[in-house]
Write a protein that holds these residues in place. Structure first.
Motif, mmCIF file in Angstrom:
data_model
loop_
_atom_site.group_PDB
_atom_site.id
_atom_site.type_symbol
_atom_site.label_atom_id
_atom_site.label_comp_id
_atom_site.label_asym_id
_atom_site.label_seq_id
_atom_site.Cartn_x
_atom_site.Cartn_y
_atom_site.Cartn_z
ATOM 1 N N ASP A 57 37.499 53.668 37.525
ATOM 2 C CA ASP A 57 38.839 53.098 37.641
ATOM 3 C C ASP A 57 38.777 51.617 37.300
ATOM 4 O OD1 ASP A 57 41.585 53.016 38.220
ATOM 5 O OD2 ASP A 57 41.194 52.288 40.247
ATOM 6 N N GLN A 58 39.838 51.109 36.713
ATOM 7 C CA GLN A 58 39.952 49.690 36.455
ATOM 8 C C GLN A 58 41.416 49.286 36.492
ATOM 9 O OE1 GLN A 58 38.303 50.018 32.225
ATOM 10 N NE2 GLN A 58 39.883 48.453 31.919
ATOM 11 N N ASN A 59 41.690 48.137 37.106
ATOM 12 C CA ASN A 59 43.055 47.627 37.179
ATOM 13 C C ASN A 59 43.024 46.139 37.466
ATOM 14 O OD1 ASN A 59 42.817 47.445 40.192
ATOM 15 N ND2 ASN A 59 42.779 49.687 39.977
ATOM 16 N N ARG A 60 44.150 45.498 37.311
ATOM 17 C CA ARG A 60 44.247 44.069 37.555
ATOM 18 C C ARG A 60 44.423 43.790 39.043
ATOM 19 N NH1 ARG A 60 48.046 41.498 32.700
ATOM 20 N NH2 ARG A 60 46.655 42.091 30.970
ATOM 21 N N VAL A 61 43.767 42.743 39.514
ATOM 22 C CA VAL A 61 43.863 42.327 40.910
ATOM 23 C C VAL A 61 44.081 40.824 40.959
ATOM 24 C CG1 VAL A 61 42.436 44.218 41.802
ATOM 25 C CG2 VAL A 61 41.356 42.090 41.059
ATOM 26 N N ASP A 62 44.377 40.326 42.163
ATOM 27 C CA ASP A 62 44.641 38.898 42.318
ATOM 28 C C ASP A 62 43.365 38.070 42.309
ATOM 29 O OD1 ASP A 62 47.333 39.461 42.528
ATOM 30 O OD2 ASP A 62 47.256 39.670 44.718
ATOM 31 N N SER A 63 42.265 38.654 42.826
ATOM 32 C CA SER A 63 41.032 37.875 42.954
ATOM 33 C C SER A 63 39.849 38.810 43.118
ATOM 34 C CB SER A 63 41.119 36.941 44.162
ATOM 35 O OG SER A 63 41.229 37.706 45.358
ATOM 36 N N GLU A 64 38.651 38.221 43.111
ATOM 37 C CA GLU A 64 37.441 39.010 43.370
ATOM 38 C C GLU A 64 37.481 39.605 44.767
ATOM 39 O OE1 GLU A 64 32.703 38.442 44.333
ATOM 40 O OE2 GLU A 64 33.901 36.715 43.684
ATOM 41 N N GLU A 65 37.944 38.836 45.736
ATOM 42 C CA GLU A 65 37.995 39.320 47.114
ATOM 43 C C GLU A 65 38.881 40.560 47.217
ATOM 44 O OE1 GLU A 65 37.097 39.625 51.096
ATOM 45 O OE2 GLU A 65 36.168 38.395 49.531
ATOM 46 N N HIS A 66 39.976 40.563 46.484
ATOM 47 C CA HIS A 66 40.855 41.734 46.476
ATOM 48 C C HIS A 66 40.114 42.951 45.935
ATOM 49 C CE1 HIS A 66 44.995 43.569 45.195
ATOM 50 N NE2 HIS A 66 44.374 44.292 46.097
ATOM 51 N N CYS A 67 39.302 42.741 44.900
ATOM 52 C CA CYS A 67 38.511 43.828 44.317
ATOM 53 C C CYS A 67 37.487 44.351 45.322
ATOM 54 C CB CYS A 67 37.828 43.327 43.047
ATOM 55 S SG CYS A 67 36.950 44.589 42.093
ATOM 56 N N LYS A 68 36.842 43.431 46.014
ATOM 57 C CA LYS A 68 35.846 43.800 47.021
ATOM 58 C C LYS A 68 36.480 44.613 48.143
ATOM 59 C CE LYS A 68 32.659 41.620 50.307
ATOM 60 N NZ LYS A 68 32.109 40.305 50.775
ATOM 61 N N GLN A 69 37.624 44.148 48.647
ATOM 62 C CA GLN A 69 38.291 44.853 49.734
ATOM 63 C C GLN A 69 38.800 46.219 49.286
ATOM 64 O OE1 GLN A 69 38.183 43.940 52.865
ATOM 65 N NE2 GLN A 69 37.056 42.084 52.240
ATOM 66 N N LYS A 70 39.184 46.308 48.017
ATOM 67 C CA LYS A 70 39.619 47.596 47.475
ATOM 68 C C LYS A 70 38.482 48.608 47.560
ATOM 69 C CE LYS A 70 41.660 49.517 43.218
ATOM 70 N NZ LYS A 70 40.894 50.730 43.178
ATOM 71 N N CYS A 96 35.949 55.041 51.074
ATOM 72 C CA CYS A 96 34.603 55.522 51.395
ATOM 73 C C CYS A 96 33.893 56.123 50.190
ATOM 74 C CB CYS A 96 34.664 56.549 52.522
ATOM 75 S SG CYS A 96 34.965 55.825 54.155
ATOM 76 N N LYS A 97 34.637 56.491 49.161
ATOM 77 C CA LYS A 97 34.026 57.036 47.959
ATOM 78 C C LYS A 97 33.540 55.946 47.008
ATOM 79 C CE LYS A 97 36.676 61.351 47.924
ATOM 80 N NZ LYS A 97 37.613 62.206 47.132
ATOM 81 N N CYS A 98 33.954 54.719 47.236
ATOM 82 C CA CYS A 98 33.605 53.638 46.316
ATOM 83 C C CYS A 98 32.122 53.299 46.433
ATOM 84 C CB CYS A 98 34.458 52.402 46.591
ATOM 85 S SG CYS A 98 34.148 51.035 45.444
ATOM 86 N N GLN A 99 31.400 53.412 45.328
ATOM 87 C CA GLN A 99 29.963 53.164 45.311
ATOM 88 C C GLN A 99 29.630 51.732 44.887
ATOM 89 O OE1 GLN A 99 27.872 55.702 46.222
ATOM 90 N NE2 GLN A 99 29.623 57.056 46.478
ATOM 91 N N ALA A 100 30.478 51.146 44.049
ATOM 92 C CA ALA A 100 30.190 49.814 43.524
ATOM 93 C C ALA A 100 31.461 49.241 42.914
ATOM 94 C CB ALA A 100 29.081 49.874 42.471
ATOM 95 N N TYR A 101 31.448 47.925 42.714
ATOM 96 C CA TYR A 101 32.560 47.294 42.014
ATOM 97 C C TYR A 101 32.029 46.156 41.157
ATOM 98 C CZ TYR A 101 32.688 43.004 44.893
ATOM 99 O OH TYR A 101 32.382 41.802 45.478
ATOM 100 N N SER A 102 32.843 45.748 40.215
ATOM 101 C CA SER A 102 32.581 44.578 39.405
ATOM 102 C C SER A 102 33.927 43.997 39.005
ATOM 103 C CB SER A 102 31.759 44.932 38.160
ATOM 104 O OG SER A 102 31.444 43.769 37.409
#
Length: 621
Positions: free
Chosen positions: A333-346, A351-357
């Motif tokens: 999945d990929q989408n626009r977010v407000d900040s890195e912190e928003h991506c991290k919290q997403k 619980c299925k999320c394995q990693a983010y960038s």
């Protein structure tokens, strides 16, 4: 011999026969004979159909095929009898009953186009300027009943059509055109128009694996244009482009200015091979063969790949491994977010999320998340991005004294990366925060750590092995050091360009062992964070003094005070241990002169151990 015949033909053209020229067509009554027969040459003198021995070899294997006209060295683009070579002193190639055939010296056919249904005089073969050998009806329509472009060997030329059942098949070796182990074809399982290299029916390389995460390969746009070309190029340079499925598994792209050297080649390295490592394993092609693949911190190797030591969201506090210069298979999945912190919290909220960038570009932040297993991970990739892999905190911080991780290396106790963790006698490691690579520091320089094995108390470093390789490392590890060379010049890397598995001496590894540390001191059972550990009084019940030690740079004023006030100190339990540490690689003779070691029993609380308070001004970056 051929050039001599061409010269004679030229003289005849000038003097006697004004219509003499190289032929591009075979009819029923004409054949190409070996030896001495006249080859077919396309009208524009771009391609030539000839008998040849691969790479000028002197063995008795001969083939008939097409190469570029007048190029040296010869570049073969198609072979008729690739799987059955000609053996003997004579051969011929021509038409029989409307079918193109190749005969050996005794007249036995060994290859044909297998096209029937025409009288012996109604077809002809012609070599076109595209490099296509066509068999056509000689009835005024000139319809094509067979063509080499639909029966390729290892080379794709402009004008060929990349259909679902079209494939290029490699040679067996550089001088053997027999069908090899690698094929290039469309990846029909992909949603977009992607391509793949197969090795014995198994995926070896795929295009587009990283394109949604890493910037797409710009050169592949030109290759995609070649593969999807529906009209023939008008200029000669464009028609001289070609794509070759090489015998070593590389798909290579050649342009007119680089006919003998590819301008693009994939897979680019060992880690570019599809699924070079298992799931949740990072691949580092700069490592040796034995350490190229390794599980990420917080994972353990089992049959089928690397698996989490603990599951996510099961009353476990999650944290993220911060991995630099990483490539991973396309995110889910990929989408626009407000900040890195928003991506991290997403990611943390799923619980299925394995990693983010994430990627910040043009004032916008794009968040990438992976909910499935991470595959095709590469570290130390020049075009890689930061990747944050989710792990339970308890799986990467086994004790309060351990240093955690550096990139894909978990640094266990007693190994130390600084004053606040590990055992300072083992303080020989530096984490490069920009590349997330770990280095073993010696006074002659740093050596990149490729793997750490806590169970065996060993780690491997990359080392430019020479005749004195392990000896040179041993000279940097004196007798007081807790480190010793376990084995030297291990394995090395495959020569990926040739498939040579003998390894390169210059890229070998040295395995180093560390001795077991003495038990850390404790004041209560709360200090014992090792498994199955308890806090007990010393057996002798004696009381010793408190040693203050600091490394001085210039003035010694205030050394004792700064030592007492600094909370980041480590405790050690004997004067012998102090001497061992002073004799280790961390101090040269000039440094030892700056050591201030004092004993004062009246000013400090007595205890059951001999202790050392350590303060060092130098900090690891």
């Amino acid at each position: 011999m051929r050039r001599s015949n061409d010269f004679k033909c030229l003289l005849l053209c000038l003097v006697v026969l004004p219509f003499c020229s190289s032929r591009d067509t075979l009819r029923n009554v004409s054949r190409i004979a070996y030896p001495g027969g006249e080859p077919l040459v396309s009208a524009g003198k771009r391609f030539e159909l000839v008998f040849f021995c691969p790479n000028g070899s002197s063995n008795s294997r001969r083939y008939i095929g097409i190469w570029y006209y007048g190029l040296d060295p010869r570049i073969i683009v198609w072979v008729a009898n690739r799987n059955v070579s000609l053996v003997g002193s004579t051969a011929s190639f021509g038409l029989l009953h409307g079918d193109l055939q190749l005969w050996n010296g005794d007249g036995q056919p060994i290859w044909s186009t297998n096209v029937t249904g025409s009288s012996s005089s109604s077809r002809f073969a012609k070599l076109l300027d595209t490099g296509n050998l066509v068999l056509m009806e000689d009835d005024g329509t000139e319809s094509i009943v067979w063509q080499s472009f639909n029966n390729p060997t290892n080379t794709f030329l402009p004008g060929m059509r990349m259909t679902d059942d079209f494939k290029l098949t490699s040679w067996v070796s550089q001088d053997d055109p027999t069908e090899g182990n690698f094929t290039f074809q469309r990846d029909q399982a992909s949603v977009a128009s992607e391509y793949k290299v197969m090795q014995n029916q198994h995926p070896y390389w795929k295009s587009g694996v990283y394109d949604n995460f890493i910037q797409a390969d710009e050169m592949f746009d030109s290759i995609y244009s070649l593969l999807s070309m529906t009209a023939l190029p008008r200029d000669r340079d464009s028609s001289n482009r070609r794509l070759v499925m090489n015998y070593d598994g590389h798909i290579q792209y050649f342009t007119p200015g680089n006919q003998s050297k590819p301008v693009w080649s994939q897979p680019r390295g060992r880690c570019g091979v599809f699924n070079a490592c298992n799931k949740f394993q990072s691949c580092n092609e700069r490592n040796g063969n034995e350490t190229m693949c390794k599980c990420l911190p917080g994972f353990e190797l089992r049959p089928g790949g690397c698996f989490r030591k603990s599951q996510l969201c099961e009353k476990n506090i999650s944290t993220f491994l911060s991995l630099k210069m990483m490539k991973a298979e396309n995110p889910d999945d990929q989408n626009r977010v407000d900040s890195e912190e928003h991506c991290k919290q997403k990611c943390l909220g799923d619980c299925k999320c394995q990693a983010y960038s994430f990627k910040e570009e043009g004032g916008t932040t794009t968040c990438y998340t992976w909910s499935d297993e991470l595959d095709n991970m590469q570290e130390f990739a020049e075009d890689g991005l930061d990747l944050y892999v989710r792990v339970p905190l308890s799986d990467i911080e086994s004790t309060n004294r351990s240093c955690g991780y550096c990139g894909t290396n978990l640094v266990p106790y007693p190994l130390s990366m600084g004053e606040s963790c590990g055992d300072l006698l083992y303080s020989a490691f530096l984490c490069n925060n920009k590349t997330a690579q770990l280095y073993f520091e010696r006074h002659k320089g740093g050596y990149r750590v490729t793997n750490i094995n806590p169970e065996n108390r060993t780690f491997t470093i990359q080392f430019n092995c020479t005749s004195s390789g392990p000896t040179e490392i041993n000279q940097q590890l004196n007798l007081s050091s807790p480190f010793s060379v376990s084995s030297g010049c291990i394995g090395g890397q495959n020569d990926f360009s040739t498939g040579d598995s003998s390894g390169s001496v210059g890229l070998s590894e040295v395995k180093i062992e560390w001795s077991s540390p003495k038990e850390p001191l404790c004041n209560s059972s709360k200090d014992c964070d090792w498994a199955h550990a308890t806090c007990e009084n010393a057996s002798d019940g004696t009381t010793s003094g408190l040693f203050y030690m600091r490394r001085q740079h210039g003035s010694t004023q205030g050394s004792r005070e700064s030592t007492q006030e600094n909370p980041d100190f480590r405790l050690y339990d004997s004067e012998k241990r102090i001497k061992m540490w002073m004799d280790s690689r961390q101090f040269e003779e000039d440094d030892k002169k700056g050591i201030d070691m004092r004993t004062n029993l009246e000013e400090v609380a007595s205890g059951p151990f001999t202790r050392l308070l350590f303060q060092e001004d130098r900090k690891l970056q």
